[in-house]
Design a protein around this motif. Structure first.
Motif, PDB file in Angstrom:
ATOM      1  N   TRP A  90      12.340  -0.244  -5.189  1.00 26.00           N
ATOM      2  CA  TRP A  90      11.720  -0.801  -3.992  1.00 26.00           C
ATOM      3  C   TRP A  90      10.679  -1.850  -4.351  1.00 26.00           C
ATOM      4  O   TRP A  90      10.522  -2.849  -3.646  1.00 26.00           O
ATOM      5  N   TRP A  91       9.954  -1.662  -5.438  1.00 23.36           N
ATOM      6  CA  TRP A  91       8.989  -2.674  -5.888  1.00 23.36           C
ATOM      7  C   TRP A  91       9.708  -3.999  -6.165  1.00 23.36           C
ATOM      8  O   TRP A  91       9.254  -5.075  -5.738  1.00 23.36           O
ATOM      9  N   VAL A 147      13.177  12.083 -11.274  1.00 26.41           N
ATOM     10  CA  VAL A 147      13.593  10.856 -11.976  1.00 26.41           C
ATOM     11  C   VAL A 147      14.270   9.908 -10.997  1.00 26.41           C
ATOM     12  O   VAL A 147      14.030   8.693 -11.012  1.00 26.41           O
ATOM     13  N   ASN A 148      15.125  10.475 -10.129  1.00 29.85           N
ATOM     14  CA  ASN A 148      15.772   9.658  -9.100  1.00 29.85           C
ATOM     15  C   ASN A 148      14.743   9.058  -8.151  1.00 29.85           C
ATOM     16  O   ASN A 148      14.859   7.885  -7.748  1.00 29.85           O
ATOM     17  N   LEU A 149      13.718   9.845  -7.805  1.00 29.61           N
ATOM     18  CA  LEU A 149      12.654   9.354  -6.931  1.00 29.61           C
ATOM     19  C   LEU A 149      11.914   8.195  -7.592  1.00 29.61           C
ATOM     20  O   LEU A 149      11.624   7.178  -6.943  1.00 29.61           O
ATOM     21  N   GLY A 159       0.813  -1.213   0.000  1.00 30.03           N
ATOM     22  CA  GLY A 159       0.000   0.000   0.000  1.00 30.03           C
ATOM     23  C   GLY A 159       0.846   1.262   0.000  1.00 30.03           C
ATOM     24  O   GLY A 159       0.562   2.229  -0.728  1.00 30.03           O
ATOM     25  N   ILE A 160       1.909   1.257   0.811  1.00 27.24           N
ATOM     26  CA  ILE A 160       2.813   2.411   0.855  1.00 27.24           C
ATOM     27  C   ILE A 160       3.485   2.622  -0.503  1.00 27.24           C
ATOM     28  O   ILE A 160       3.596   3.763  -0.989  1.00 27.24           O
ATOM     29  N   LEU A 161       3.903   1.524  -1.132  1.00 24.83           N
ATOM     30  CA  LEU A 161       4.548   1.640  -2.440  1.00 24.83           C
ATOM     31  C   LEU A 161       3.574   2.133  -3.500  1.00 24.83           C
ATOM     32  O   LEU A 161       3.963   2.889  -4.406  1.00 24.83           O
ATOM     33  N   LEU A 162       2.306   1.716  -3.423  1.00 20.71           N
ATOM     34  CA  LEU A 162       1.299   2.209  -4.369  1.00 20.71           C
ATOM     35  C   LEU A 162       1.111   3.713  -4.215  1.00 20.71           C
ATOM     36  O   LEU A 162       1.030   4.448  -5.212  1.00 20.71           O
ATOM     37  N   ILE A 163       1.054   4.178  -2.968  1.00 22.16           N
ATOM     38  CA  ILE A 163       0.916   5.620  -2.726  1.00 22.16           C
ATOM     39  C   ILE A 163       2.138   6.366  -3.247  1.00 22.16           C
ATOM     40  O   ILE A 163       2.021   7.421  -3.892  1.00 22.16           O
ATOM     41  N   ALA A 164       3.341   5.817  -2.975  1.00 18.59           N
ATOM     42  CA  ALA A 164       4.571   6.461  -3.444  1.00 18.59           C
ATOM     43  C   ALA A 164       4.620   6.518  -4.967  1.00 18.59           C
ATOM     44  O   ALA A 164       5.046   7.527  -5.546  1.00 18.59           O
TER      45      ALA A 164
END
Length: 332
Positions: A47-48, A38-40, A15-20
Motif C-alpha cells: 500500500w505504501w 507476514v501477509n499483513l 497517517g493511516i499507513l503509518l499507524i498500520a
C-alpha cells in the motif's frame, strides 16, 4: 497536488499507513513472523508503494494520470490474457489490441475527444477483434476466444479509463479540483475492500457466494460497507457534494466495488486461478487490486455527469489538431 484539500487527503492516508505499519511491527514483535502477520506486512508495504505511485501520477498532472492508467490497463489486460492459453490464431489480434486499440483509446481520452472515447472500444474495437481473429482461420472455440478478448478489453481498458476521465468532468463551481474526485473514488472503494475483509474476518458467518469468493460475507459487506460509507461521507468537504449526497455516492461505490470484485472473481475462478498474478506482494496481481474499481469508475462518472447535468459532448469535441492530422493522413 497544489490543492491544500487534496494534500489533506493524502496526509490522512499517510497517517493511516503509518499507524498500520506501527501496529504490524508491534504484532510481529509479540507473536513472531506468523504467515498471517507476514501477509499483513506485505499488504501494508504494498500500500505504501501504491500510494507513492498514485500520488506521483497526480503530481505530474493530467498527462501523468492518463499515462499511469494506460500502464495499469496494459498490465491488467496482460494478466487477464495470460491466465488462459492463447491459440496462435489470436496472437496477431492481441498485438493489435495491446499496441493500437489500447494506446489510441487513451489518446482519445487524454485529448480529450469524448465522442470517440465512448465508441472506440464498444463499437469499432468490438467489431475489429473477431474480424481479425477470423482472418487467422482458426475456428476452434472461436466465439469463446473472441468474447474473452472483448471482455478483457472492455473491463481492463474501457472501464478503467473512466477513472482518469473524471479529471475532465465540468462541474459548476468545482473547476480545477477534479483530482479530489478521483482520489475520493479510489479511497472509498479501496477502504471498502479493506473494511469488508476486516469485518468479514471478525464477524463473517454467511458466505455471499462461497464458490466464487469464499472470503466475501454478508456481515463483511454490511459492516465494512457501512464503515466505508461513513468515511466517504466524512470527506464531503473535498467533493462537490452535500453530506447526504456524499453518503449516497459512497454507498454506490461500495456496492459497485463489491459486485465488480465478485464478477471478476467469478471470471478468475472459471479460468482456474486464485489470483490474477503475483506482481503485488500480499495482494496478488494488478487486476486483483483493481477489480473493485472496474465497475465503480464508469458508474460513478455517469451518475455524477447526470447529477450535475454536464454535457461532455459539447465540452469536448474532436480537437482541431487531431482533425487536421486525420485529414492529412487520408490525403485531403
Amino acid at each position: 497536488m497544489k490543492d491544500p484539500e487534496l494534500l489533506y487527503l493524502v496526509g490522512g492516508v499517510v497517517g493511516i499507513l503509518l499507524i498500520a505499519t506501527l501496529v504490524t511491527k508491534i504484532l510481529i514483535g509479540k507473536s513472531g513472523e506468523t504467515p498471517t502477520l507476514v501477509n499483513l506486512r506485505q499488504r501494508v508495504n504494498a500500500w505504501w508503494w501504491m500510494m507513492l505511485v498514485f500520488c506521483s501520477s497526480l503530481a505530474l498532472g493530467r498527462t501523468g494520470v492518463f499515462g499511469f492508467y494506460a500502464l495499469l490497463s496494459f498490465l491488467a489486460l496482460r494478466e487477464f490474457i495470460t491466465l488462459s492459453p492463447t491459440p496462435r490464431g489470436d496472437h496477431r489480434t492481441l498485438t493489435w489490441v495491446f499496441f493500437l486499440i489500447l494506446p489510441l483509446h487513451f489518446l482519445f481520452a487524454a485529448a480529450p475527444w469524448y465522442g470517440m472515447f465512448l465508441i472506440w472500444i464498444p463499437v469499432y474495437s468490438f467489431a475489429f477483434i473477431p474480424i481479425r481473429s477470423a482472418l487467422a482461420g482458426d475456428t476452434e472455440r472461436f466465439l469463446e476466444r473472441s468474447a474473452r478478448i472483448q471482455w478483457g478489453v472492455m473491463t481492463c481498458i474501457y472501464f478503467l479509463s473512466y477513472l482518469p476521465m473524471l479529471l475532465y468532468l465540468p462541474i459548476p463551481g468545482y473547476e480545477g479540483q477534479n483530482a479530489k474526485l478521483l482520489f475520493f473514488v479510489v479511497l472509498v472503494t479501496q477502504i471498502s475492500d479493506v473494511m469488508q475483509y476486516v469485518f468479514g474476518k471478525l464477524f463473517g458467518k454467511t458466505k455471499v457466494a462461497p464458490k466464487v469468493s469464499p472470503s466475501k460475507t454478508r456481515e463483511g459487506l454490511l459492516y465494512g460497507g457501512a464503515a466505508a460509507t461513513l468515511i466517504g461521507t466524512s470527506l464531503w468537504w473535498a467533493t462537490p457534494f452535500t453530506p447526504a449526497v456524499a453518503a449516497g455516492m459512497s454507498a454506490m461505490l461500495v456496492a459497485a466495488g463489491f459486485f465488480g470484485g465478485l464478477v471478476m472473481s467469478a471470471v478468475k475462478r472459471s479460468l482456474g486461478a486464485k489470483d490474477w498474478g503475483r506482481g503485488i506482494p500480499g495482494h496478488g496481481g494488478v487486476l486483483d487490486r483493481l477489480d473493485s474499481l472496474l465497475f465503480a469508475g464508469p458508474l460513478f462518472f455517469h451518475v455524477i455527469a447526470y447529477y450535475f447535468g454536464t454535457n461532455m459532448y459539447d465540452a469536448y469535441k474532436q480537437p482541431q489538431w487531431m482533425y487536421d492530422a486525420m485529414r492529412l493522413w487520408i490525403g485531403h
